[in-house]
Design a protein around this motif. Sequence first.
Motif, PDB file in Angstrom:
ATOM      1  N   UNK B  34       0.843  -1.189   0.000  1.00 47.26           N
ATOM      2  CA  UNK B  34       0.000   0.000   0.000  1.00 47.26           C
ATOM      3  C   UNK B  34       0.879   1.239   0.000  1.00 47.26           C
ATOM      4  N   UNK B  35       0.546   2.181  -0.850  1.00 52.92           N
ATOM      5  CA  UNK B  35       1.206   3.483  -0.832  1.00 52.92           C
ATOM      6  C   UNK B  35       0.241   4.451  -0.169  1.00 52.92           C
ATOM      7  N   UNK B  36       0.591   4.907   0.989  1.00 51.93           N
ATOM      8  CA  UNK B  36      -0.337   5.706   1.781  1.00 51.93           C
ATOM      9  C   UNK B  36       0.026   7.171   1.826  1.00 51.93           C
ATOM     10  N   UNK B  37       1.084   7.545   1.173  1.00 52.82           N
ATOM     11  CA  UNK B  37       1.424   8.958   1.182  1.00 52.82           C
ATOM     12  C   UNK B  37       1.744   9.374  -0.242  1.00 52.82           C
ATOM     13  N   UNK B  39       4.285  10.923  -1.412  1.00 50.35           N
ATOM     14  CA  UNK B  39       5.676  10.746  -1.783  1.00 50.35           C
ATOM     15  C   UNK B  39       6.281   9.607  -0.990  1.00 50.35           C
ATOM     16  N   UNK B  40       7.008   8.784  -1.660  1.00 50.69           N
ATOM     17  CA  UNK B  40       7.775   7.768  -0.958  1.00 50.69           C
ATOM     18  C   UNK B  40       9.157   8.325  -0.734  1.00 50.69           C
ATOM     19  N   UNK B  41       9.612   8.221   0.470  1.00 50.26           N
ATOM     20  CA  UNK B  41      10.895   8.812   0.802  1.00 50.26           C
ATOM     21  C   UNK B  41      11.889   7.712   1.096  1.00 50.26           C
TER      22      UNK B  41
END
Lengths: 224, 93
Positions: B34-37, B39-41
């Motif tokens: 799951x990508x919840x934001x 931007x992935x940092x």
Amino acid sequence: MSERVCVYAVVSGAAGPLRGEGAAGERLRRVRLAGLDLVIGVVPRPPRATTVALKRYDAAVRRLMETHGSVLPARFGTCVATLDELAATIRDRREALRRALRLVRHRVQMTVRVFARSGRVPARFIAEAYPRGTAPGRDYLLRRASESQVPGAEPLRTAVRKYVRAERSVRQERGRLAGSIYHLIPRGAAPAYRVALQHAAVAANLTVVVSGPWPPYAFADGGW
Amino acid sequence: MSPRRKAATKAVQVLGDEDATLLDIVDNVLTKGVVLSGDLTIGLAHVDLVYARLSLLLCAADRVMPGEDPEPMRRQHDRHRARMRRRRASARV
């Protein structure tokens, strides 16, 4: 640099306290936001994609599988500044995440890499992946639907159909790798699944590499 | 056997004692989930081996972002400044 809240998973069906640490050695916490339970860790800086960190991240997610009925793993590096920001992010996706939690409940992921025997993926494998319809529009839709299908893998699917609750696939056609298939199966079904799949691979003269069971990474985001 | 030990034994059986390869781990944790934001940092550090094998699996290379500022607001600010520079440069032409 201010601390970051890193998300490990959306979970449900908790059956015990959290065990172990996060990828950076941080303490993991379960928090309730927007009606959902999430497992987070607070770290001083964004995580670095080292092999050690990736393995520790996967290990932390695997431990969550031991104490929760449903685990939707977050992608590595999913970090926000505050819990309020995280709550705002997931609020609009609450129903989709709940559906995904129901889908993965008590289930695990198996990964199948399908390889061509020699050289490149055979042309017949590619041709059968593009069925012909009776109208241009239907042709287009069929082609789009088949773009992700791994050519030549139908015998494998047939052999394990009774275990599979959901499937994702990625065509690759890079060198000998024809593609990857991800199957969501009941916990405990992995040994029987492996036997059935490997027999089918031999019968179909396919080279496959099966791994798992994994946490259901490929089914966590409802499509990618 | 206590309930907790029973649960632990069952937990081991749930996932088994699989030999988790690095390639599968990379495929799972960097390209799935799951990508919840917005931007992935991710910071890049010493991932030559991983990156070389990423190409084999056709992992999303944008999961590894060398040289990128991990702060999304600063990145947005940088992009805005770059746009303004381009506009000024084209106005001078």
